[in-house]
Motif scaffolding. Structure first.
Motif, PDB file in Angstrom:
ATOM      1  N   MET A  12       0.793  -1.318  -0.158  1.00 49.13           N
ATOM      2  CA  MET A  12       0.170   0.417  -0.151  1.00 49.13           C
ATOM      3  C   MET A  12       1.145   1.114   0.025  1.00 49.13           C
ATOM      4  SD  MET A  12      -1.421  -0.348   3.893  1.00 49.13           S
ATOM      5  CE  MET A  12      -2.393   0.705   3.668  1.00 49.13           C
TER       6      MET A  12
ATOM      7  N   GLU B 109      -2.149   5.809   2.378  1.00 43.58           N
ATOM      8  CA  GLU B 109      -2.918   4.922   3.008  1.00 43.58           C
ATOM      9  C   GLU B 109      -2.665   4.140   4.324  1.00 43.58           C
ATOM     10  OE1 GLU B 109      -5.261   2.180  -0.122  1.00 43.58           O
ATOM     11  OE2 GLU B 109      -2.805   2.361  -0.863  1.00 43.58           O
TER      12      GLU B 109
ATOM     13  N   ALA C 223      -6.405   4.294  -5.806  1.00 42.41           N
ATOM     14  CA  ALA C 223      -5.644   4.128  -4.545  1.00 42.41           C
ATOM     15  C   ALA C 223      -4.364   3.662  -5.477  1.00 42.41           C
ATOM     16  CB  ALA C 223      -5.006   3.480  -3.526  1.00 42.41           C
ATOM     17  N   ASP C 224      -3.645   4.685  -5.363  1.00 42.28           N
ATOM     18  CA  ASP C 224      -2.126   4.641  -6.560  1.00 42.28           C
ATOM     19  C   ASP C 224      -1.538   2.810  -6.920  1.00 42.28           C
ATOM     20  OD1 ASP C 224      -2.082   7.399  -6.456  1.00 42.28           O
ATOM     21  OD2 ASP C 224      -0.065   7.446  -4.819  1.00 42.28           O
TER      22      ASP C 224
END
Length: 426
Positions: A213, A217, A332-333
């Motif tokens: 992650m 996050e 999310a990335d």
């Protein structure tokens, strides 16, 4: 994390992807990482040339010493000392450049799939399909904690005294129903879908956190164990993907299909609306998860299977659900594509999130050093994860959609074997 070779050859695609995710502040990272990568490769080449020269000079010294030419050998040794000094400086520079390139690369988002809708945030997510008919009964449905309190199934006051806000005591038949949901989801994934059941570690090291992650996050979700290089997991997919860290797997063993149980711990920072009181957004809950490691060409097929498994489970519990496609700004990335499964709330007369399914391409595998030994060489597998069932949110959906006018809850048929045959909680 993207392949550096891909970034070198496709800087415009990388920049356009950043714009699609509405992260324009990250655009300078692309040029910066390209400049540093170029300097790193030049530094590495210079160091390699020096090492080759050092090896050549070393042979010359040996030859001169064998010929008794000690003075000439001593003169050449001075060159060796200068090379050694320069090599030390280059190696230090190489380390700093590599660390800087890696840090920047980990901030550049993964390339999203062409099918992802473009939007700034979750308000622009797109409903794709509904499953089951949403029903609003002709009687009032109380808030979920009120229902549970009337059934002597929850004690929030005691939990606040013991642990603070965001915790709960579940009791009696409500607690049993909570466990029944999890047990049913577990057996569904094992018996119906053929996944391997796993109970993973509930804590992971920072090197695994970095692999699964983004830092942003992690800061908003995870609890750090003071004085230890350990974090409490916010979801078991993290320790499950981490299981394969720094391994080379055989292609013939793909796909890996696991379903894992764990408690989950989350900070849940920030203020949340009135509909998120009770046990909707909390610091501790339990979860059945699924993860898949597969060949790159199979990842989209698995993605579509996985979210449908969650739909099937909720429909078997008489809960209408829908699939919501996450737009670019809500990803999310590390994610290539993602969707939420949302359950119908007859009390609120709207849907709320109960699960999320994502494919992350090879980003996690690249970060964690997970490789596949194939016929044509090693490559990175694709990783996917999906919420089979998050216990408290599933409990809310079940209670509301199976609530009766007399205040009782009908136990869905698929859960009755886990409830000793109980058909109704009164």
């Amino acid at each position: 994390m993207l392949d550096m070779k891909f970034v070198r050859e496709n800087p415009d695609i990388v920049k356009e992807n950043i714009k699609k995710k509405f992260q324009d502040y990250k655009l300078p990272l692309v040029n910066e990482v390209l400049m540093e990568d170029k300097e790193l490769r030049q530094t590495q080449q210079h160091a390699d040339d020096l090492r080759a020269n050092r090896k050549k000079i070393s042979k010359e010294i040996g030859k001169l010493m064998g010929q008794g030419k000690k003075e000439e050998a001593e003169e050449i040794k001075q060159q060796m000392a200068e090379i050694a000094h320069e090599l030390t400086a280059l190696e230090e520079k190489e380390i700093k450049l590599r660390e800087s390139v890696t840090e920047k690369m980990m901030q550049i988002p993964n390339i999203i799939d062409d099918s992802v809708p473009i939007g700034k945030d979750d308000s622009e997510n797109v409903e794709l399909e509904k499953f089951g008919e949403p029903v609003v009964p002709d009687f009032e449905i109380p808030y979920h904690t009120e229902i549970m309190e009337r059934l002597s199934g929850i004690d929030l006051d005691a939990a606040r005294r013991v642990a603070g806000n965001g915790f709960y005591y579940l009791m009696g038949d409500v607690a049993r129903l909570h466990s029944a949901i999890l047990n049913y989801a577990r057996d569904f994934m094992i018996d119906k879908k053929g996944f391997t059941y796993v109970i993973p570690p509930y804590m992971i090291r920072s090197s695994v956190v970095d692999g699964v992650m983004s830092f942003a996050e992690m800061e908003g979700m995870m609890y750090k164990i003071e004085g230890e290089d350990l974090y409490l997991i916010g979801t078991s997919e993290h320790s499950m993907i981490g299981k394969f860290k720094d391994t080379i797997l055989e292609e013939k063993d793909l796909p890996y299909t696991y379903t894992s149980y764990s408690p989950c711990f989350r900070k849940e920072k920030g203020a949340h609306g009135i509909e998120e009181r009770g046990v909707y957004r909390i610091h501790q809950f339990e979860k059945q998860e699924m993860i898949v490691l597969c060949k790159p060409e199979e990842s989209m097929e698995w993605y579509n299977k996985m979210w449908q498994y969650t739909v099937e489970i909720f429909r078997n519990m008489n809960i209408p659900v829908r699939q919501l496609e996450c737009c670019s700004g809500d990803l999310a990335d590390l994610k290539v594509k993602s969707c939420d499964v949302e359950a119908w709330s007859p009390r609120q007369q709207k849907y709320f999130e109960v699960g999320s399914c994502s494919t992350l391409g090879d980003a996690q595998a690249r970060r964690l050093g997970i490789r596949i030994k194939g016929e044509k060489g090693n490559y990175y597998p694709h990783t996917l994860n999906n919420t089979v069932l998050a216990s408290t949110r599933a409990l809310i959906a079940l209670i509301e959609n199976n609530y009766n006018e007399d205040g009782s809850i009908t136990v869905p048929e698929v859960l009755r074997p886990y409830m000793g045959g109980l058909e109704t909680i009164k």
